[in-house]
Design an enzyme around this catalytic site. Structure first.
Site, PDB file in Angstrom:
ATOM      1  N   LYS A  22       0.848  -1.201   0.000  1.00 12.22           N
ATOM      2  CA  LYS A  22       0.000   0.000   0.000  1.00 12.22           C
ATOM      3  C   LYS A  22       0.883   1.250   0.000  1.00 12.22           C
ATOM      4  O   LYS A  22       0.656   2.172  -0.783  1.00 12.22           O
ATOM      5  CB  LYS A  22      -0.872  -0.005   1.257  1.00 12.22           C
ATOM      6  CG  LYS A  22      -1.545   1.318   1.567  1.00 12.22           C
ATOM      7  CD  LYS A  22      -2.497   1.235   2.740  1.00 12.22           C
ATOM      8  CE  LYS A  22      -1.821   1.437   4.062  1.00 12.22           C
ATOM      9  NZ  LYS A  22      -1.503   2.830   4.419  1.00 12.22           N
ATOM     10  N   ASN A  23       1.911   1.237   0.862  1.00 10.24           N
ATOM     11  CA  ASN A  23       2.697   2.458   1.052  1.00 10.24           C
ATOM     12  C   ASN A  23       3.759   2.677  -0.021  1.00 10.24           C
ATOM     13  O   ASN A  23       4.505   3.642   0.037  1.00 10.24           O
ATOM     14  CB  ASN A  23       3.313   2.477   2.459  1.00 10.24           C
ATOM     15  CG  ASN A  23       2.232   2.642   3.522  1.00 10.24           C
ATOM     16  OD1 ASN A  23       1.081   2.941   3.211  1.00 10.24           O
ATOM     17  ND2 ASN A  23       2.589   2.410   4.766  1.00 10.24           N
ATOM     18  N   CYS A 116      -5.389  11.820  12.833  1.00 10.16           N
ATOM     19  CA  CYS A 116      -6.137  10.576  12.660  1.00 10.16           C
ATOM     20  C   CYS A 116      -6.074   9.880  14.018  1.00 10.16           C
ATOM     21  O   CYS A 116      -5.529  10.399  14.981  1.00 10.16           O
ATOM     22  CB  CYS A 116      -5.532   9.718  11.549  1.00 10.16           C
ATOM     23  SG  CYS A 116      -3.993   8.952  12.038  1.00 10.16           S
ATOM     24  N   ARG A 121      -0.325  13.866  13.331  1.00  8.77           N
ATOM     25  CA  ARG A 121       0.151  13.688  11.956  1.00  8.77           C
ATOM     26  C   ARG A 121       0.407  15.022  11.238  1.00  8.77           C
ATOM     27  O   ARG A 121      -0.162  15.324  10.210  1.00  8.77           O
ATOM     28  CB  ARG A 121      -0.839  12.844  11.151  1.00  8.77           C
ATOM     29  CG  ARG A 121      -1.312  11.571  11.809  1.00  8.77           C
ATOM     30  CD  ARG A 121      -0.245  10.522  12.019  1.00  8.77           C
ATOM     31  NE  ARG A 121       0.310   9.977  10.810  1.00  8.77           N
ATOM     32  CZ  ARG A 121      -0.212   8.962  10.136  1.00  8.77           C
ATOM     33  NH1 ARG A 121      -1.334   8.450  10.535  1.00  8.77           N
ATOM     34  NH2 ARG A 121       0.370   8.513   9.042  1.00  8.77           N
ATOM     35  N   ASP A 304       4.381   0.138  12.285  1.00  2.69           N
ATOM     36  CA  ASP A 304       3.216  -0.525  11.677  1.00  2.69           C
ATOM     37  C   ASP A 304       3.130  -1.998  12.040  1.00  2.69           C
ATOM     38  O   ASP A 304       2.145  -2.649  11.692  1.00  2.69           O
ATOM     39  CB  ASP A 304       3.269  -0.393  10.139  1.00  2.69           C
ATOM     40  CG  ASP A 304       3.072   1.042   9.719  1.00  2.69           C
ATOM     41  OD1 ASP A 304       3.301   1.350   8.537  1.00  2.69           O
ATOM     42  OD2 ASP A 304       2.711   1.862  10.575  1.00  2.69           O
ATOM     43  N   ARG A 396      -8.622  -0.897   4.611  1.00  2.16           N
ATOM     44  CA  ARG A 396      -7.810   0.212   4.073  1.00  2.16           C
ATOM     45  C   ARG A 396      -6.443  -0.309   3.634  1.00  2.16           C
ATOM     46  O   ARG A 396      -5.853   0.217   2.704  1.00  2.16           O
ATOM     47  CB  ARG A 396      -7.580   1.278   5.153  1.00  2.16           C
ATOM     48  CG  ARG A 396      -8.802   2.036   5.560  1.00  2.16           C
ATOM     49  CD  ARG A 396      -8.427   3.215   6.407  1.00  2.16           C
ATOM     50  NE  ARG A 396      -7.404   4.028   5.736  1.00  2.16           N
ATOM     51  CZ  ARG A 396      -6.954   5.167   6.238  1.00  2.16           C
ATOM     52  NH1 ARG A 396      -7.402   5.606   7.393  1.00  2.16           N
ATOM     53  NH2 ARG A 396      -6.051   5.884   5.599  1.00  2.16           N
TER      54      ARG A 396
HETATM   55  C1  EPZ Z   1       4.038   6.727   6.752  1.00  2.00           C
HETATM   56  O1  EPZ Z   1       3.208   7.705   7.309  1.00  2.00           O
HETATM   57  C2  EPZ Z   1       3.140   5.524   6.513  1.00  2.00           C
HETATM   58  N1  EPZ Z   1       2.070   5.879   5.572  1.00  2.00           N
HETATM   59  C3  EPZ Z   1       2.551   5.055   7.844  1.00  2.00           C
HETATM   60  O2  EPZ Z   1       1.794   3.890   7.575  1.00  2.00           O
HETATM   61  C4  EPZ Z   1       3.683   4.707   8.794  1.00  2.00           C
HETATM   62  O3  EPZ Z   1       3.144   4.338  10.043  1.00  2.00           O
HETATM   63  C5  EPZ Z   1       4.596   5.929   8.959  1.00  2.00           C
HETATM   64  O4  EPZ Z   1       5.075   6.355   7.657  1.00  2.00           O
HETATM   65  C6  EPZ Z   1       5.812   5.637   9.838  1.00  2.00           C
HETATM   66  O5  EPZ Z   1       6.544   4.582   9.283  1.00  2.00           O
HETATM   67  C7  EPZ Z   1       2.369   5.944   4.250  1.00  2.00           C
HETATM   68  O6  EPZ Z   1       3.486   5.717   3.821  1.00  2.00           O
HETATM   69  C8  EPZ Z   1       1.231   6.295   3.333  1.00  2.00           C
HETATM   70  P1  EPZ Z   1       5.887  10.031   8.998  1.00  2.00           P
HETATM   71  P2  EPZ Z   1       3.745   9.235   7.410  1.00  2.00           P
HETATM   72  O7  EPZ Z   1       5.752  11.330   8.283  1.00  2.00           O
HETATM   73  O8  EPZ Z   1       4.641   9.528   6.281  1.00  2.00           O
HETATM   74  C9  EPZ Z   1       6.150  13.196  12.442  1.00  2.00           C
HETATM   75  C10 EPZ Z   1      -0.016   2.460   7.774  1.00  2.00           C
HETATM   76  O9  EPZ Z   1      -0.370   1.838   8.746  1.00  2.00           O
HETATM   77  N2  EPZ Z   1       6.039  14.208  11.372  1.00  2.00           N
HETATM   78  O10 EPZ Z   1       7.073   9.158   8.693  1.00  2.00           O
HETATM   79  O11 EPZ Z   1       2.557  10.104   7.618  1.00  2.00           O
HETATM   80  C11 EPZ Z   1       4.869  12.400  12.618  1.00  2.00           C
HETATM   81  O12 EPZ Z   1       3.983  13.071  13.494  1.00  2.00           O
HETATM   82  C12 EPZ Z   1       0.393   3.908   7.876  1.00  2.00           C
HETATM   83  O13 EPZ Z   1       0.078   1.963   6.621  1.00  2.00           O
HETATM   84  C13 EPZ Z   1       6.154  15.569  11.708  1.00  2.00           C
HETATM   85  O14 EPZ Z   1       6.318  15.923  12.870  1.00  2.00           O
HETATM   86  O15 EPZ Z   1       4.589   9.168   8.740  1.00  2.00           O
HETATM   87  C14 EPZ Z   1       5.368  11.109  13.211  1.00  2.00           C
HETATM   88  O16 EPZ Z   1       5.530  11.262  14.606  1.00  2.00           O
HETATM   89  C15 EPZ Z   1       0.014   4.456   9.210  1.00  2.00           C
HETATM   90  N3  EPZ Z   1       6.057  16.493  10.710  1.00  2.00           N
HETATM   91  C16 EPZ Z   1       6.750  10.929  12.579  1.00  2.00           C
HETATM   92  O17 EPZ Z   1       7.099  12.212  12.045  1.00  2.00           O
HETATM   93  C17 EPZ Z   1       5.880  16.143   9.400  1.00  2.00           C
HETATM   94  O18 EPZ Z   1       5.812  17.048   8.522  1.00  2.00           O
HETATM   95  C18 EPZ Z   1       6.790   9.931  11.445  1.00  2.00           C
HETATM   96  O19 EPZ Z   1       5.769  10.300  10.561  1.00  2.00           O
HETATM   97  C19 EPZ Z   1       5.757  14.773   9.087  1.00  2.00           C
HETATM   98  C20 EPZ Z   1       5.862  13.828  10.082  1.00  2.00           C
END
Ligand code: EPZ
Length: 417
Positions: A22-23, A116, A121, A304, A396
Site C-alpha cells: 500500500k505504502n 487521525c 500527523r 506498523d 484500508r
Molecule cells: C508513513 O506515514 C506511513 N504511511 C505510515 O503507515 C507509517 O506508520 C509511517 O510512515 C511511519 O513509518 C504511508 O506511507 C502512506 P511520517 P507518514 O511522516 O509519512 C512526524 C499504515 O499503517 N512528522 O514518517 O505520515 C509524525 O507526526 C500507515 O500503513 C512531523 O512531525 O509518517 C510522526 O511522529 C500508518 N512532521 C513521525 O514524524 C511532518 O511534517 C513519522 O511520521 C511529518 C511527520
C-alpha cells in the site's frame, strides 16, 4: 459497517501470496501527476486507500483504469488543482499529490490532512521543504494554498525522518531547477521503490535508502512504468499469524530483506522465519518467549508492526515492555485486547504486556488499520468467538485478508452490515 466473526484455536497452514505494498502504491500513483501520458503500475493491491487515491486523481482530471492488479493512469493534464477535505480526511497520504502538483503546474490547493486515530500527523516538514524550494505557501480555512514559478534545488534537513515527507520532496525535486539534498531522509523500502520508479521516468535521484538523498532536477519526465514491491507489513502480519496459531505459513513473494528488524525480533521470541524458494516460511520453533520492543524509523522495528507484535506477546511466557516512539497514540488496540483477557498496562508511550495462558473471544472494535490486524490475530488464537467491528479500517490496508486467512484454514466470516 462490516464485521469479522472469528472462531479461534485452529493452527493456520498453507501458502498465501502477499499483495503489493500500500505504502509503495500510493506515492507511485501520486507520481503520475509529474508528467502527462499513459502510466502503468503493476502489483497494485485492491484496497480502500488505493481507491481513495484513485478518486482523488480522477477528481484532478486523470483517467484511472484498474484490473487484475494493474493500474493504467492517463494524465492529459491536471484540470482541478484542489485536493478536497472530504477526500483528504479519509486518507492522509493524499498529501502526496502536493509536491508533484507544485513542481509540474506551479499551483496546488490541498486540504490539511488533519489528525487521525493514531496521532496529530503534522505535515510541517513537507511544507518547510517545499518553501525552501521556492514555493509560496499559505494556510487558509484548513487548506494548504501553494504557488511557485519553478521550484529550485535546496538543502533540506528533516529533524524527523518523515516517510511521506521524503517522498513528497523527492517528487517535487525531480522537476526543480538544480540539485536538492535531503538530510535525515526516511530510509524505508517504499522510499527506495519510489526513487526507482522516478529514475525509470528519467529522474536523477541518488542515495535513496540512505539518510542523505541527492536529486538533480530535470526539465521533464517520461510516464511511469513500475511494479510495486510486496507489502512488508502484510508479510509481518502473516508471520505473526503462523506463530500465534501454532501453524506454518509459506508467504509467497515475501522479501525478507525488507523485514530484517521484524524477523530478528520475532526469531528472538521463538518464531522461525526461513527463506524459501518462493518467499518466506514462518512457524513457531518453540514456546513464544516475551521480548521487549522499541519502534524506530527504518531500518528499526516498524511502528506498523507494533500492534501485531503486541498480540503475540499477550500469549508469550514472561513480560514484554513495548515502547512506541513514532506516534503518540498508537495503543488503541490495548483496551480491546484486554477485553479478550490480555494483561497489559500503559504508562505514556510504554505498554507492559504480561503473557497469559489463553485469550478469550469477545466482541471488539477496530480503531485504526494496524490495531484491527492485531485484533484479528488475537481472535485467531483465542478460545471461542471474536467479533471484530468496523473492519473498514482493516480493508484500508489489507487486500481480502479474511479470504486469505480462510484459505489457510481459519474459521472467519465477513458479516456484511
Ligand atoms: C508513513 O506515514 C506511513 N504511511 C505510515 O503507515 C507509517 O506508520 C509511517 O510512515 C511511519 O513509518 C504511508 O506511507 C502512506 P511520517 P507518514 O511522516 O509519512 C512526524 C499504515 O499503517 N512528522 O514518517 O505520515 C509524525 O507526526 C500507515 O500503513 C512531523 O512531525 O509518517 C510522526 O511522529 C500508518 N512532521 C513521525 O514524524 C511532518 O511534517 C513519522 O511520521 C511529518 C511527520
Amino acid at each position: 459497517m462490516d464485521q469479522l466473526l472469528i472462531t479461534g484455536g485452529r493452527p493456520l497452514k498453507g501458502a498465501v501470496k502477499v499483495s503489493g505494498a500500500k505504502n509503495a502504491t500510493l506515492p507511485a500513483m501520486a507520481a503520475t501527476v509529474l508528467t502527462e501520458g499513459r502510466h502503468i503500475i503493476r502489483n497494485v493491491p485492491l484496497l480502500r486507500d488505493v481507491k481513495t487515491m484513485d478518486r482523488l486523481l480522477v477528481h484532478m482530471g486523470m483517467d484511472v483504469r484498474f484490473e487484475n492488479s494493474t493500474m493504467i493512469i492517463t494524465n492529459r493534464g491536471v484540470r482541478n488543482f484542489e485536493a478536497p477535505y472530504d477526500l483528504v480526511k479519509t486518507m492522509r497520504a493524499s498529501i502526496l499529490v502536493l509536491g508533484p502538483m507544485i513542481a509540474r503546474y506551479g499551483r496546488a490547493r490541498v486540504s490539511l490532512p488533519g489528525g487521525c486515530a493514531i496521532g496529530a500527523r503534522p505535515v510541517n516538514l513537507h511544507l518547510m521543504g517545499l518553501e525552501k524550494m521556492g514555493a509560496r505557501i499559505e494556510l487558509n480555512q484548513g487548506y494548504i494554498e501553494a504557488r511557485a514559478s519553478r521550484l529550485h534545488g535546496a538543502d533540506i534537513y528533516f529533524d524527523i525522518p518523515t516517510v511521506t515527507g521524503t517522498e513528497n520532496l523527492m517528487m517535487a525535486a525531480s522537476l526543480a531547477k538544480g540539485v536538492t539534498r535531503i538530510e535525515n531522509a526516511a530510509r524505508e523500502p517504499e522510499v527506495v521503490d519510489l526513487a526507482e520508479a522516478l529514475n525509470n521516468m528519467g529522474a536523477r535521484i541518488y542515495g535513496a535508502g540512505e539518510s542523505i538523498i541527492n536529486i538533480e532536477g530535470v526539465d521533464e519526465l517520461n510516464p511511469l512504468n513500475h511494479t510495486v514491491i510486496p507489502d512488508r507489513i502484510e508479510t509481518g502480519t502473516f508471520i505473526v499469524a503462523a506463530a500465534i496459531t501454532g501453524g506454518e505459513i509459506e508467504i509467497l513473494n515475501a522479501r525478507a530483506e525488507h523485514l530484517e528488524a521484524v524477523i530478528t525480533k520475532l526469531e528472538e521470541t521463538g518464531v522461525a522465519c526461513d527463506t524459501s524458494a518462493r518467499g518466506l516460511r514462518a512457524y513457531k520453533r518453540s514456546p513464544i518467549q516475551a521480548r521487549d520492543l522499541k519502534t524506530m524509523p527504518y531500518p528499526g522495528f516498524p511502528t506498523d508492526m507494533q500492534a501485531q507484535f503486541m498480540a503475540l506477546m499477550c500469549l508469550a511466557e514472561g513480560t514484554s515492555v513495548i515502547r512506541e516512539t513514532i506516534f503518540e497514540n498508537r495503543f488503541m488496540h490495548v483496551a480491546e485486547l484486554k477485553r479478550m483477557g490480555a494483561d497489559i498496562t500503559i504508562e505514556g508511550s510504554i505498554a507492559t504486556v504480561k503473557g497469559v495462558k489463553a485469550l478469550k473471544g469477545a466482541p471488539v472494535m477496530a480503531t485504526d488499520l494496524r490495531a484491527s490486524a492485531s485484533l484479528v490475530l488475537a481472535g485467531l488464537a483465542a478460545e471461542g468467538e471474536t467479533l471484530v467491528d468496523r473492519i473498514y479500517h482493516l480493508d484500508r490496508g489489507y487486500e481480502r485478508l479474511d479470504d486469505k486467512l480462510k484459505t489457510l484454514g481459519a474459521r472467519i466470516e465477513r458479516i456484511k452490515r
